[in-house]
Motif scaffolding. Structure first.
Motif, PDB file in Angstrom:
ATOM      1  N   VAL A 477       0.863  -1.176   0.000  1.00 12.95           N
ATOM      2  CA  VAL A 477       0.000   0.000   0.000  1.00 12.95           C
ATOM      3  C   VAL A 477       0.904   1.231   0.000  1.00 12.95           C
ATOM      4  O   VAL A 477       1.458   1.632   1.029  1.00 12.95           O
ATOM      5  CB  VAL A 477      -0.929  -0.003   1.227  1.00 12.95           C
ATOM      6  CG1 VAL A 477      -1.827   1.230   1.213  1.00 12.95           C
ATOM      7  CG2 VAL A 477      -1.778  -1.277   1.250  1.00 12.95           C
ATOM      8  N   SER A 479       0.054   4.379  -0.754  1.00  9.34           N
ATOM      9  CA  SER A 479      -0.616   5.520  -0.130  1.00  9.34           C
ATOM     10  C   SER A 479      -2.079   5.160   0.091  1.00  9.34           C
ATOM     11  O   SER A 479      -2.636   4.296  -0.595  1.00  9.34           O
ATOM     12  CB  SER A 479      -0.498   6.782  -0.992  1.00  9.34           C
ATOM     13  OG  SER A 479      -1.245   6.634  -2.193  1.00  9.34           O
ATOM     14  N   VAL A 480      -2.690   5.835   1.051  1.00  9.29           N
ATOM     15  CA  VAL A 480      -4.103   5.623   1.343  1.00  9.29           C
ATOM     16  C   VAL A 480      -4.682   6.933   1.866  1.00  9.29           C
ATOM     17  O   VAL A 480      -4.031   7.638   2.649  1.00  9.29           O
ATOM     18  CB  VAL A 480      -4.312   4.475   2.364  1.00  9.29           C
ATOM     19  CG1 VAL A 480      -3.557   4.736   3.660  1.00  9.29           C
ATOM     20  CG2 VAL A 480      -5.793   4.264   2.649  1.00  9.29           C
ATOM     21  N   ARG A 481      -5.873   7.259   1.418  1.00 11.28           N
ATOM     22  CA  ARG A 481      -6.535   8.471   1.905  1.00 11.28           C
ATOM     23  C   ARG A 481      -8.040   8.337   1.744  1.00 11.28           C
ATOM     24  O   ARG A 481      -8.527   7.513   0.945  1.00 11.28           O
ATOM     25  CB  ARG A 481      -6.050   9.701   1.152  1.00 11.28           C
ATOM     26  CG  ARG A 481      -6.415   9.754  -0.325  1.00 11.28           C
ATOM     27  CD  ARG A 481      -5.946  11.050  -0.959  1.00 11.28           C
ATOM     28  NE  ARG A 481      -6.218  11.104  -2.390  1.00 11.28           N
ATOM     29  CZ  ARG A 481      -7.370  11.552  -2.919  1.00 11.28           C
ATOM     30  NH1 ARG A 481      -8.360  11.932  -2.107  1.00 11.28           N
ATOM     31  NH2 ARG A 481      -7.544  11.579  -4.234  1.00 11.28           N
ATOM     32  N   ARG A 482      -8.751   9.138   2.480  1.00 13.82           N
ATOM     33  CA  ARG A 482     -10.202   9.218   2.333  1.00 13.82           C
ATOM     34  C   ARG A 482     -10.543  10.096   1.128  1.00 13.82           C
ATOM     35  O   ARG A 482      -9.788  11.005   0.771  1.00 13.82           O
ATOM     36  CB  ARG A 482     -10.848   9.815   3.581  1.00 13.82           C
ATOM     37  CG  ARG A 482     -10.824   8.912   4.820  1.00 13.82           C
ATOM     38  CD  ARG A 482     -11.354   9.686   6.004  1.00 13.82           C
ATOM     39  NE  ARG A 482     -11.404   8.889   7.225  1.00 13.82           N
ATOM     40  CZ  ARG A 482     -12.526   8.345   7.722  1.00 13.82           C
ATOM     41  NH1 ARG A 482     -13.669   8.511   7.077  1.00 13.82           N
ATOM     42  NH2 ARG A 482     -12.492   7.651   8.838  1.00 13.82           N
ATOM     43  N   LEU A 490     -12.673   5.392   0.073  1.00 15.91           N
ATOM     44  CA  LEU A 490     -11.252   5.124   0.271  1.00 15.91           C
ATOM     45  C   LEU A 490     -10.546   5.096  -1.084  1.00 15.91           C
ATOM     46  O   LEU A 490     -11.060   4.523  -2.042  1.00 15.91           O
ATOM     47  CB  LEU A 490     -11.106   3.764   0.969  1.00 15.91           C
ATOM     48  CG  LEU A 490      -9.763   3.372   1.573  1.00 15.91           C
ATOM     49  CD1 LEU A 490      -9.395   4.297   2.719  1.00 15.91           C
ATOM     50  CD2 LEU A 490      -9.849   1.927   2.070  1.00 15.91           C
ATOM     51  N   LYS A 491      -9.370   5.736  -1.147  1.00 19.76           N
ATOM     52  CA  LYS A 491      -8.550   5.670  -2.348  1.00 19.76           C
ATOM     53  C   LYS A 491      -7.136   5.250  -1.948  1.00 19.76           C
ATOM     54  O   LYS A 491      -6.564   5.782  -0.996  1.00 19.76           O
ATOM     55  CB  LYS A 491      -8.522   7.002  -3.086  1.00 19.76           C
ATOM     56  CG  LYS A 491      -7.646   6.984  -4.342  1.00 19.76           C
ATOM     57  CD  LYS A 491      -7.724   8.284  -5.130  1.00 19.76           C
ATOM     58  CE  LYS A 491      -9.023   8.380  -5.911  1.00 19.76           C
ATOM     59  NZ  LYS A 491      -8.999   9.531  -6.854  1.00 19.76           N
ATOM     60  N   LEU A 492      -6.586   4.292  -2.715  1.00 19.63           N
ATOM     61  CA  LEU A 492      -5.256   3.771  -2.427  1.00 19.63           C
ATOM     62  C   LEU A 492      -4.420   3.753  -3.691  1.00 19.63           C
ATOM     63  O   LEU A 492      -4.951   3.731  -4.809  1.00 19.63           O
ATOM     64  CB  LEU A 492      -5.328   2.340  -1.861  1.00 19.63           C
ATOM     65  CG  LEU A 492      -6.230   2.034  -0.677  1.00 19.63           C
ATOM     66  CD1 LEU A 492      -7.603   1.614  -1.166  1.00 19.63           C
ATOM     67  CD2 LEU A 492      -5.631   0.922   0.176  1.00 19.63           C
ATOM     68  N   GLU A 503      -4.142   2.647  -9.139  1.00 20.87           N
ATOM     69  CA  GLU A 503      -5.119   3.264  -8.238  1.00 20.87           C
ATOM     70  C   GLU A 503      -6.218   2.267  -7.889  1.00 20.87           C
ATOM     71  O   GLU A 503      -6.661   1.484  -8.734  1.00 20.87           O
ATOM     72  CB  GLU A 503      -5.733   4.490  -8.900  1.00 20.87           C
ATOM     73  CG  GLU A 503      -6.693   5.266  -8.012  1.00 20.87           C
ATOM     74  CD  GLU A 503      -7.190   6.516  -8.710  1.00 20.87           C
ATOM     75  OE1 GLU A 503      -6.504   7.560  -8.601  1.00 20.87           O
ATOM     76  OE2 GLU A 503      -8.253   6.451  -9.361  1.00 20.87           O
ATOM     77  N   ALA A 513      -9.256   3.763   6.485  1.00 20.54           N
ATOM     78  CA  ALA A 513      -8.007   4.433   6.117  1.00 20.54           C
ATOM     79  C   ALA A 513      -6.988   4.392   7.254  1.00 20.54           C
ATOM     80  O   ALA A 513      -5.789   4.183   7.017  1.00 20.54           O
ATOM     81  CB  ALA A 513      -8.290   5.879   5.710  1.00 20.54           C
ATOM     82  N   MET A 516      -5.399   0.685   7.742  1.00 15.38           N
ATOM     83  CA  MET A 516      -4.987  -0.082   6.569  1.00 15.38           C
ATOM     84  C   MET A 516      -3.554  -0.598   6.756  1.00 15.38           C
ATOM     85  O   MET A 516      -2.629   0.177   7.006  1.00 15.38           O
ATOM     86  CB  MET A 516      -5.062   0.791   5.318  1.00 15.38           C
ATOM     87  CG  MET A 516      -4.684   0.072   4.031  1.00 15.38           C
ATOM     88  SD  MET A 516      -5.783  -1.314   3.601  1.00 15.38           S
ATOM     89  CE  MET A 516      -7.351  -0.460   3.360  1.00 15.38           C
TER      90      MET A 516
END
Length: 548
Positions: A477, A479-482, A490-492, A503, A513, A516
């Motif tokens: 992972v 990166s991870v963010r709302r 959730l977007k990773l 993506e 998030a 994770m």
């Protein structure tokens, strides 16, 4: 498969679907896997067609008796518009859910007869309406039943009972929707009584078939898949005024409409009319050719849908609390309350079933009756269970995993007790948990734009034809963010060592998030995301766990 000889992933997807040869795979890709059979092979179809031809020639008054869900409304619109091409004296009748309930009912038939009707054609209902068919005959009306729901022990006495689930026919597709069956009747009539070249032909009605079939969860396999595909193309290329207005009201971006557009945007808005008010607004939206009227009706359905969403959330919360109060060992769940809206209970039952993975029955208690909906799991045929309770029910009907029912209040306790016993006999000893079938294990490097584009081979996807599911292990992972207005999604960015990142999105999972893991095993669908004219590979996450 020489065409894809260097592409083992796509070959695996075909093999998983029983497509072992290149010719089988090409037929699937071209949506010609199952050619339509001779429509006259459907039970009682010849008799139905001859009676309709006579009605057209004699100018008999014809009523299309529909249902208030999308399948019933589209089937009604389809047959009304088709019969109008012949100059028939044809009228719609769609019962109100809150006042009349599902299916044929005697007061409605008496009202229809008083208007001078000679022929009633039911769509998406009627196969279990034995007493009502007898009443129609007493009133001097002929009755043609078209219905795709499970058949009871006795068929109604009618001119024709056209149902693909009857055992006594050779038509190859047994899982047509209500509107799909109405389309078959229109096809049969057009074979018998060809329309002028200038008239609107059957093919133009396939947008209705796509709407009703997807919204009613008809399996997207065999002939259904081909019909829905052609209908989706019509909606994308030549939408009716009402559908175009509804797409605008739903803030649909882009021109291509797929099964997901119907399932999550068009279908709920059309269904909102019948759930909270009269389905005639949805019917009128579908048949209008006036853009201003279409816009007005679409906005009205948008408002109803917002109300429906709020009520669904509230009823689901109360139903879930009541259903789970009996403890986690329950094999079947019940919730009944005076405050529940009978137009919403089916949605609430579906949401509770999704969370608990148990058969769920949610109902509204009224002074003189209890009306409810059931949603079930693959291991428990809900309509067969209701068959075993027929003596306790006023009416019922449905499919393997969805049904509606009505009973008298004093029978509720006995009904619950018997259904619990049936569930124990069918489900006792089983481990009940939802399963996600993975088609192929891949690396991030396998997830090319070409493979993402090839996912269109499997469209339309949905019930009975799920989109391919992939799995990847030990994914980093990066990166991870709302994302989303309230951070609910959730977007990773995911990658394997030595590969570019890709993506991924997980809708409704924003809360994950903070927890994770840095490395995960993940299951996902593969798609192309289009944003500001740019298309890129995107994973839609279905499940994940810490890497093992």
């Amino acid at each position: 498969m020489r065409r894809w000889q260097d592409e083992p992933v796509i070959q695996q997807l075909f093999v998983n679907r029983g497509l072992a040869t290149e010719s089988d795979a090409m037929a699937f890709v071209q949506r010609s896997q199952l050619a339509a059979g001779d429509v006259m092979l459907l039970p009682d179809m010849p008799a139905a067609v001859e009676r309709i031809v006579a009605a057209i020639e004699r100018r008999d008054r014809i009523v299309i008796y529909g249902d208030y869900d999308v399948d019933g409304v589209t089937a009604t619109a389809l047959l009304v518009l088709h019969l109008q091409q012949y100059g028939a004296d044809v009228h719609p009748y769609i019962p109100r859910r809150d006042l009349e309930g599902y299916g044929l009912n005697n007061p409605a038939l008496e009202e229809i007869a008083a208007d001078g009707t000679a022929l009633v054609i039911s769509v998406d209902c009627g196969v279990r309406s034995v007493a009502e068919a007898d009443r129609a005959r007493e009133l001097g009306m002929d009755l043609i039943i078209t219905d795709h729901h499970s058949v009871g022990g006795t068929l109604p006495a009618a001119i024709a009972v056209i149902n693909p689930k009857r055992p006594d026919h050779a038509y190859p597709e047994r899982n047509l929707s209500g509107v799909g069956l109405a389309y078959k009747l229109a096809q049969a009539l057009q074979q018998r009584l060809p329309l002028a070249a200038s008239a609107t032909q059957c093919e133009s009605l396939l947008d209705f078939v796509a709407l009703g079939s997807v919204a009613d969860l008809a399996p997207l396999s065999g002939e259904n898949r081909a019909l829905v595909w052609r209908g989706l193309q019509r909606i994308s290329q030549h939408p009716r005024a009402g559908i175009a207005a509804l797409l605008v009201a739903a803030r649909r971006r882009g021109s291509a409409v797929d099964a997901g557009t119907i399932a999550f945007q068009l279908g709920p808005r059309l269904n909102a009319a019948g759930r909270l008010d009269t389905a005639l607004d949805a019917y009128q939206l579908l048949i209008t050719t006036d853009a201003a009227e279409a816009q007005r009706l679409a906005q009205a359905l948008e408002t109803l849908n917002r109300d429906r969403q709020q009520q669904t959330t509230e009823i689901t919360q109360r139903a879930l609390q009541q259903a789970l109060a009996g403890g986690p060992e329950q094999l079947i769940l019940f919730a009944v309350d005076e405050s529940f809206n009978s137009g919403i209970v089916g949605l609430a039952a579906a949401r509770v079933q999704d969370q608990a993975y148990r058969p769920v029955l949610v109902a509204q208690r009224e002074p003189d009756q209890i009306r409810g909906s059931a949603r079930s799991i693959a291991e428990f045929h809900i309509t067969e269970a209701l068959d075993a309770c027929a003596d306790l029910l006023v009416r019922y009907g449905g499919h393997a995993v969805a049904a509606g029912f009505t009973l008298l209040p004093h029978n509720w306790d006995a009904f619950v007790q018997r259904m619990r016993a049936i569930a124990q006999s069918k489900l006792g000893g089983l481990t009940l948990r939802p399963q996600l079938r993975v088609d192929a294990e891949v690396s991030v490097a396998d997830l090319t734009g070409r493979l993402a584009r090839q996912m269109e081979f499997f469209e339309p996807t949905g019930y009975g034809n799920p989109a391919p599911v992939f799995a990847a292990r030990n994914v980093n992972v990066a990166s991870v963010r709302r994302m989303g207005t309230d951070g609910q999604h959730l977007k990773l960015q995911l990658r394997h060592a030595g590969s570019a990142s890709v993506e991924a999105v997980a809708f409704g999972e924003g809360a994950a998030a903070e927890s994770m893991p840095k490395q995960i095993d993940v299951a996902f669908n593969l798609e192309l995301n289009e944003w500001q004219g740019r298309r890129s590979v995107q994973l839609r996450l279905r499940d994940w766990q810490p890497a093992t």
